[in-house]
Design a protein around this motif. Structure first.
Motif, PDB file in Angstrom:
ATOM      1  N   VAL A 192      -5.553  -0.725   9.866  1.00 16.60           N
ATOM      2  CA  VAL A 192      -4.871   0.405  10.295  1.00 16.60           C
ATOM      3  C   VAL A 192      -5.323   0.276  11.937  1.00 16.60           C
ATOM      4  O   VAL A 192      -6.464   0.564  12.283  1.00 16.60           O
ATOM      5  CB  VAL A 192      -5.038   1.993   9.919  1.00 16.60           C
ATOM      6  CG1 VAL A 192      -4.481   2.952  10.377  1.00 16.60           C
ATOM      7  CG2 VAL A 192      -5.041   1.986   7.787  1.00 16.60           C
ATOM      8  N   SER A 222      -0.262   0.244   8.953  1.00 12.94           N
ATOM      9  CA  SER A 222       0.408   1.187   9.202  1.00 12.94           C
ATOM     10  C   SER A 222      -1.043   1.416  10.755  1.00 12.94           C
ATOM     11  O   SER A 222      -1.735   1.095  11.103  1.00 12.94           O
ATOM     12  CB  SER A 222      -0.948   2.022   8.360  1.00 12.94           C
ATOM     13  OG  SER A 222      -0.271   2.120   6.847  1.00 12.94           O
ATOM     14  N   VAL A 234      -4.690  10.296   6.678  1.00 12.59           N
ATOM     15  CA  VAL A 234      -4.843   8.486   7.064  1.00 12.59           C
ATOM     16  C   VAL A 234      -4.721   8.403   5.720  1.00 12.59           C
ATOM     17  O   VAL A 234      -3.421   7.367   5.495  1.00 12.59           O
ATOM     18  CB  VAL A 234      -6.265   8.175   7.436  1.00 12.59           C
ATOM     19  CG1 VAL A 234      -6.007   6.132   7.806  1.00 12.59           C
ATOM     20  CG2 VAL A 234      -6.241   8.363   8.980  1.00 12.59           C
ATOM     21  N   VAL A 248      -1.060   6.131   5.026  1.00 13.21           N
ATOM     22  CA  VAL A 248      -1.626   4.527   4.427  1.00 13.21           C
ATOM     23  C   VAL A 248      -0.957   4.369   2.620  1.00 13.21           C
ATOM     24  O   VAL A 248      -0.637   3.438   2.544  1.00 13.21           O
ATOM     25  CB  VAL A 248      -2.812   4.167   4.392  1.00 13.21           C
ATOM     26  CG1 VAL A 248      -2.930   2.736   3.483  1.00 13.21           C
ATOM     27  CG2 VAL A 248      -3.195   4.003   5.631  1.00 13.21           C
TER      28      VAL A 248
END
Length: 144
Positions: free
Chosen positions: A85, A118, A133, A137
């Motif tokens: 990420v 992401s 998150v 994700v």
């Protein structure tokens, strides 16, 4: 590689990313601009597994970029998954100048990091909280 703002990505920034992605050497990397605001450099790497310790590294009043090897379990017996990420941390309280330079330099770093799944844009801690998150994700993971 340079951004529109003329900010370059330091070689060490790519090396650290590859160490995280391929070597699983780090859990996260915090990136920032060097003193002269000409290069995106590694400010910190960590093997710390706790997500909260990552959040503690994000300054309240300044911008940063970060890459985090985010592990999660969506259940259904599929075991743990891992996504890389990319974070752009730009808190509302950061100086305008800093926000502008980080915003205009982001693409150079983002394009240089192959394998990011992401992207999270954070302006306050609620937007980078684990659950926020995780939701993003796992949504981007989609169902096969």
């Amino acid at each position: 590689m340079q951004s529109r703002s003329g900010v370059a990505v330091a070689d060490e920034s790519l090396t650290a990313f590859n160490d995280l992605k391929l070597g699983k050497k780090y859990k996260f990397i915090i990136y920032g601009l060097n003193e002269s605001k000409t290069e995106i450099v590694v400010q910190e790497t960590s093997t710390e597994q706790d997500y909260d310790s990552f959040l503690q590294r994000l300054p309240e009043n300044d911008c940063k970029y970060a890459v985090y090897d985010f592990e999660y379990d969506i259940g259904r017996g599929e075991g743990k998954r891992s996504k890389i990420v990319f974070f752009t941390w730009s808190p509302d309280t950061a100086p305008i100048r800093s926000k502008m330079v980080y915003a205009s330099s982001k693409d150079a770093l983002r394009r240089a990091l192959n394998g990011v799944s992401s992207e999270i844009q954070g302006t306050d801690f609620s937007e980078v909280a684990y659950d926020s998150v995780l939701e993003k994700v796992s949504r981007s993971a989609g169902s096969h």
